[in-house]
Design a protein around this motif. Structure first.
Motif, mmCIF file in Angstrom:
data_model
loop_
_atom_site.group_PDB
_atom_site.id
_atom_site.type_symbol
_atom_site.label_atom_id
_atom_site.label_comp_id
_atom_site.label_asym_id
_atom_site.label_seq_id
_atom_site.Cartn_x
_atom_site.Cartn_y
_atom_site.Cartn_z
ATOM 1 N N ALA A 191 1.611 -2.944 -17.579
ATOM 2 C CA ALA A 191 0.766 -4.073 -17.189
ATOM 3 C C ALA A 191 0.964 -4.416 -15.716
ATOM 4 O O ALA A 191 0.005 -4.748 -15.007
ATOM 5 N N LEU A 192 2.201 -4.322 -15.242
ATOM 6 C CA LEU A 192 2.468 -4.585 -13.826
ATOM 7 C C LEU A 192 1.804 -3.538 -12.938
ATOM 8 O O LEU A 192 1.341 -3.859 -11.838
ATOM 9 N N HIS A 193 1.747 -2.297 -13.411
ATOM 10 C CA HIS A 193 1.066 -1.262 -12.629
ATOM 11 C C HIS A 193 -0.422 -1.583 -12.516
ATOM 12 O O HIS A 193 -1.020 -1.405 -11.443
ATOM 13 N N ILE B 179 0.835 -1.203 0.000
ATOM 14 C CA ILE B 179 0.000 0.000 0.000
ATOM 15 C C ILE B 179 0.870 1.253 0.000
ATOM 16 O O ILE B 179 0.635 2.197 -0.764
ATOM 17 N N ALA B 180 1.882 1.272 0.862
ATOM 18 C CA ALA B 180 2.762 2.439 0.955
ATOM 19 C C ALA B 180 3.440 2.723 -0.380
ATOM 20 O O ALA B 180 3.468 3.866 -0.854
ATOM 21 N N ALA C 40 2.690 5.762 -3.270
ATOM 22 C CA ALA C 40 3.825 6.611 -3.633
ATOM 23 C C ALA C 40 4.001 6.641 -5.149
ATOM 24 O O ALA C 40 4.164 7.712 -5.758
ATOM 25 N N VAL C 41 3.967 5.467 -5.767
ATOM 26 C CA VAL C 41 4.115 5.383 -7.222
ATOM 27 C C VAL C 41 2.944 6.069 -7.919
ATOM 28 O O VAL C 41 3.128 6.835 -8.878
ATOM 29 N N THR D 255 0.533 10.605 -10.925
ATOM 30 C CA THR D 255 -0.497 11.643 -10.926
ATOM 31 C C THR D 255 0.128 13.026 -10.986
ATOM 32 O O THR D 255 -0.368 13.918 -11.688
ATOM 33 N N ALA D 256 1.222 13.228 -10.267
ATOM 34 C CA ALA D 256 1.893 14.529 -10.269
ATOM 35 C C ALA D 256 2.466 14.853 -11.644
ATOM 36 O O ALA D 256 2.354 15.990 -12.123
ATOM 37 N N THR D 257 3.079 13.868 -12.288
ATOM 38 C CA THR D 257 3.636 14.128 -13.619
ATOM 39 C C THR D 257 2.525 14.433 -14.619
ATOM 40 O O THR D 257 2.698 15.276 -15.504
#
Length: 297
Positions: free
Chosen positions: A119-121, A88-89, A93-94, A99-101
């Motif tokens: 795909a891993l994401h 979760i942490a 973070a990822v 989202t920021a980019t």
């Protein structure tokens, strides 16, 4: 004889990476309710809380021998609860970075990664919206015997890791514009659980303890009962996945189809020298692509 010749149609390999456009309307980085910057902020705060929780617990237990000391901290990495909480942490973070980019330049870092990492994401997302519920249910239904924790630290740590974890998962189900996860992810979720089961028994073989009592056939009364627990958890993750899939589908239908809340998007990148940005096939163009946004927020 080829499968196509045998059945008269081609059967798509579910484990082959797709060549379609990846996430055309940035569903992983946008929300129907929050702006990209607010979505980033929520994800970053959740990630920060999860990391602070884990590191504080590590520090507290290492300095309090009555809680097991650093030895138990080392053992904690064999517990599914702890591993999923680290997950979760790192996920939030990822996700916050992506989202920021996207919020900064209209294109997420995730868009530039190789397809296997994309795909891993997506699989990472599926684990985050399913495993925490499994952890919460197993802990409070199977493992917790009461009474309530007399030590405030124990109460807080257990609520954070066995209660708030599901709240964080619920956030990712309800707030972003993500599509329902792919059905093939069920197989991967079960495979990950099988690999964890191997880790649990490896821990017993090397360190001499069972991470969970229901894995000890002497404790529960036989190997058949242990097999029943394992099968029940496998069935449980399938049920949870189906429930989560349905909730995400309903959220998407309700917010986008019924309420017309297509999403809040970042400013699209300006590149007047690149004619491809104006083509209907380009991800960042405004057009009639089924996943392309009709308007810019």
């Amino acid at each position: 004889m080829a499968i196509k010749d045998l059945f008269g149609f081609a059967i798509k390999n579910p484990f082959r990476f797709s060549h379609d456009l990846w996430d055309p309307s940035n569903r992983f980085e946008t929300s129907w309710l929050l702006s990209p910057w607010l979505l980033f902020a929520f994800r970053a705060v959740i990630s920060l809380y999860a990391f602070v929780t884990r590191f504080f617990i590590i520090g507290w237990e290492c300095t309090h021998g009555e809680l097991g000391g650093c030895r138990d901290v080392g053992r904690s990495f064999s517990y599914f609860t702890i591993l999923t909480y680290w997950g979760i942490a790192f996920y939030f973070a990822v996700a916050a970075v992506h989202t920021a980019t996207y919020a900064l330049r209209g294109r997420a870092l995730l868009d530039n990664l190789p397809r296997p990492l994309q795909a891993l994401h997506a699989l990472f997302y599926s684990t985050i919206v399913t495993y925490p519920f499994l952890v919460t249910i197993v802990y409070w239904v199977v493992l917790y015997e009461g009474p309530w924790f007399p030590v405030k630290f124990n109460a807080w740590s257990n609520i954070s890791q066995h209660g708030l974890n599901s709240l964080f998962a619920l956030f990712e189900i309800v707030i972003p514009r993500t599509n329902p996860p792919k059905w093939m992810h069920i197989a991967w979720l079960i495979l990950i659980l099988a690999l964890y089961l191997a880790l649990a028994y490896l821990t017993h073989a090397t360190q001499g303890f069972y991470v969970y009592n229901f894995l000890d056939f002497k404790e529960v009364g036989g190997r058949g009962i242990v097999a029943g627990y394992i099968l029940g958890i496998a069935v449980g993750i399938v049920i949870i996945f189906c429930f989560v899939w349905g909730v995400i589908w309903v959220r998407r239908w309700l917010t986008e189809t019924k309420l017309g809340m297509d999403g809040k998007f970042a400013q699209q990148p300006a590149d007047t020298n690149n004619i491809e940005l104006a083509s209907s096939g380009n991800k960042y163009a405004i057009g009639n692509h089924p996943e392309a946004q009709d308007r810019v927020y």
